[in-house]
Design a protein around this motif. Structure first.
Motif, short mmCIF file in Angstrom:
data_model
loop_
_atom_site.label_atom_id
_atom_site.label_comp_id
_atom_site.label_asym_id
_atom_site.label_seq_id
_atom_site.Cartn_x
_atom_site.Cartn_y
_atom_site.Cartn_z
N GLY A 48 11.03 -11.78 16.67
CA GLY A 48 11.22 -12.91 17.57
C GLY A 48 10.89 -14.24 16.94
O GLY A 48 11.37 -15.29 17.40
N ARG A 49 10.09 -14.26 15.88
CA ARG A 49 9.79 -15.50 15.17
C ARG A 49 10.99 -16.02 14.42
O ARG A 49 11.07 -17.22 14.10
N TYR A 50 11.93 -15.15 14.11
CA TYR A 50 13.04 -15.51 13.23
C TYR A 50 14.40 -15.50 13.92
O TYR A 50 15.21 -16.40 13.70
N SER A 51 14.67 -14.46 14.69
CA SER A 51 16.04 -14.21 15.13
C SER A 51 16.20 -14.33 16.63
O SER A 51 15.55 -13.59 17.38
N VAL A 56 18.48 -8.27 12.61
CA VAL A 56 18.66 -8.78 11.25
C VAL A 56 20.09 -8.48 10.81
O VAL A 56 20.72 -7.56 11.32
N PRO A 57 20.58 -9.30 9.85
CA PRO A 57 19.91 -10.39 9.15
C PRO A 57 19.97 -11.69 9.94
O PRO A 57 20.79 -11.85 10.86
N VAL A 58 19.13 -12.62 9.52
CA VAL A 58 19.19 -13.98 10.03
C VAL A 58 18.81 -14.92 8.89
O VAL A 58 17.92 -14.62 8.10
N LEU A 59 19.52 -16.03 8.78
CA LEU A 59 19.28 -17.03 7.76
C LEU A 59 18.60 -18.23 8.39
O LEU A 59 19.06 -18.74 9.41
N LEU A 60 17.51 -18.68 7.78
CA LEU A 60 16.79 -19.86 8.23
C LEU A 60 17.02 -20.98 7.23
O LEU A 60 16.80 -20.82 6.03
N ASP A 61 17.49 -22.12 7.72
CA ASP A 61 17.71 -23.30 6.89
C ASP A 61 17.11 -24.48 7.64
O ASP A 61 17.77 -25.09 8.49
N GLY A 63 15.48 -26.14 10.50
CA GLY A 63 15.43 -25.77 11.90
C GLY A 63 16.61 -24.93 12.36
O GLY A 63 16.66 -24.50 13.52
N LEU A 64 17.57 -24.71 11.47
CA LEU A 64 18.76 -23.94 11.83
C LEU A 64 18.51 -22.45 11.69
O LEU A 64 17.93 -21.99 10.70
N ARG A 65 18.98 -21.67 12.65
CA ARG A 65 18.98 -20.22 12.59
C ARG A 65 20.43 -19.75 12.63
O ARG A 65 21.18 -20.09 13.56
N VAL A 66 20.83 -18.99 11.62
CA VAL A 66 22.18 -18.42 11.61
C VAL A 66 22.03 -16.91 11.58
O VAL A 66 21.55 -16.34 10.60
N TRP A 67 22.38 -16.26 12.67
CA TRP A 67 22.30 -14.81 12.73
C TRP A 67 23.71 -14.24 12.62
O TRP A 67 24.69 -14.95 12.83
N SER A 69 25.92 -11.38 9.99
CA SER A 69 26.19 -11.39 8.54
C SER A 69 27.34 -12.28 8.12
O SER A 69 27.22 -13.07 7.18
N LEU A 70 28.49 -12.14 8.77
CA LEU A 70 29.65 -12.90 8.34
C LEU A 70 29.45 -14.39 8.59
O LEU A 70 29.87 -15.23 7.77
N ALA A 71 28.80 -14.74 9.68
CA ALA A 71 28.50 -16.15 9.95
C ALA A 71 27.58 -16.72 8.87
O ALA A 71 27.74 -17.87 8.44
N ILE A 72 26.61 -15.93 8.42
CA ILE A 72 25.73 -16.37 7.34
C ILE A 72 26.53 -16.62 6.08
O ILE A 72 26.37 -17.64 5.40
N CYS A 73 27.41 -15.67 5.75
CA CYS A 73 28.22 -15.83 4.54
C CYS A 73 29.09 -17.07 4.61
O CYS A 73 29.23 -17.82 3.63
#
Length: 222
Positions: A48-51, A56-61, A63-67, A69-73
């Protein structure tokens, strides 16, 4: 310090974690890795701290959270790789996105019957007709992309792309279960398995202590 943090599951089981991880590694984008073992108290307490999706997976950049896989790519391709993660040719790029989305949304029988398990090797596995149809579709898709855009290189569209990363877990599945595939498909699987970043992933997967019961029993893991 890396700007990005990629939160992943077990390397032995989490096929969706592998895909953006491989894209980041291949294109040399620095990132911090946070591993949360699936189906554990640690995962429950910390995801819950991340996603926002609780997965998973989730990318943190920042303040942005991108959950997902394909969206992260896609985000990495636009923000950090200047579009090089997709083919330069417009038609090839369109097909690369199509085959990536097909992998993302389809092949349910293959996923269910042959879950990713990097440290396992099995013989005598006979796919059901539904899984065999998935396998045949995938190998036909690979052949079409390679014959039209692969050129002299080993990848689907000449240079390594997100499309190759999307099918990396399939190569691992084929190796784990000794799936019978055409020679051209075997060559592509061999190229993926020889990728230095994928080899790094597999080494670390085999060193993991966790045993995910569903994955070991042949039920699809995330």
């Amino acid at each position: 310090m890396p700007e990005l943090t990629l939160v992943i599951g077990n390397k032995n089981y989490s096929s969706w974690s592998l895909r953006p991880w491989l894209v980041l590694r291949h294109f040399g984008v620095p990132f911090e890795e946070v591993r949360l073992p699936l189906d554990t108290r640690e995962f429950e307490l910390n995801i819950g701290r991340y996603s926002p999706s609780g997965r998973v997976p989730v990318l943190l950049d920042g303040g942005l959270r991108v959950w997902e896989s394909l969206a992260i790519c896609e985000y990495v391709a636009e923000r950090y790789v200047m579009g090089e993660a997709w083919p330069g040719d417009r038609e090839a790029r369109a097909v690369a996105r199509a085959v990536s989305c097909e992998m993302h949304a389809g092949f349910a029988a293959l996923r269910s019957e042959l879950p990713m398990n990097c440290r396992d090797r099995r013989t005598g596995v006979v796919p059901t007709p539904a899984a065999r149809a998935d396998i045949d579709r995938i190998t036909a898709l690979w052949h079409d992309c390679r014959s039209r855009w692969g050129g002299a290189g080993p990848w689907l569209f000449g240079e390594f792309s997100i499309a190759d990363a999307m099918y990396a877990p399939v190569a691992l599945r084929f190796a784990t279960y000794g799936v019978d595939i055409p020679a051209a498909a075997e060559a592509y699987v061999g190229a993926l398995l020889a990728h230095p970043a994928l080899q790094e992933w597999v080494v670390e997967a085999r060193a993991e202590p966790e045993l995910l019961e569903s994955g070991e029993r042949g039920i699809a893991a995330p």
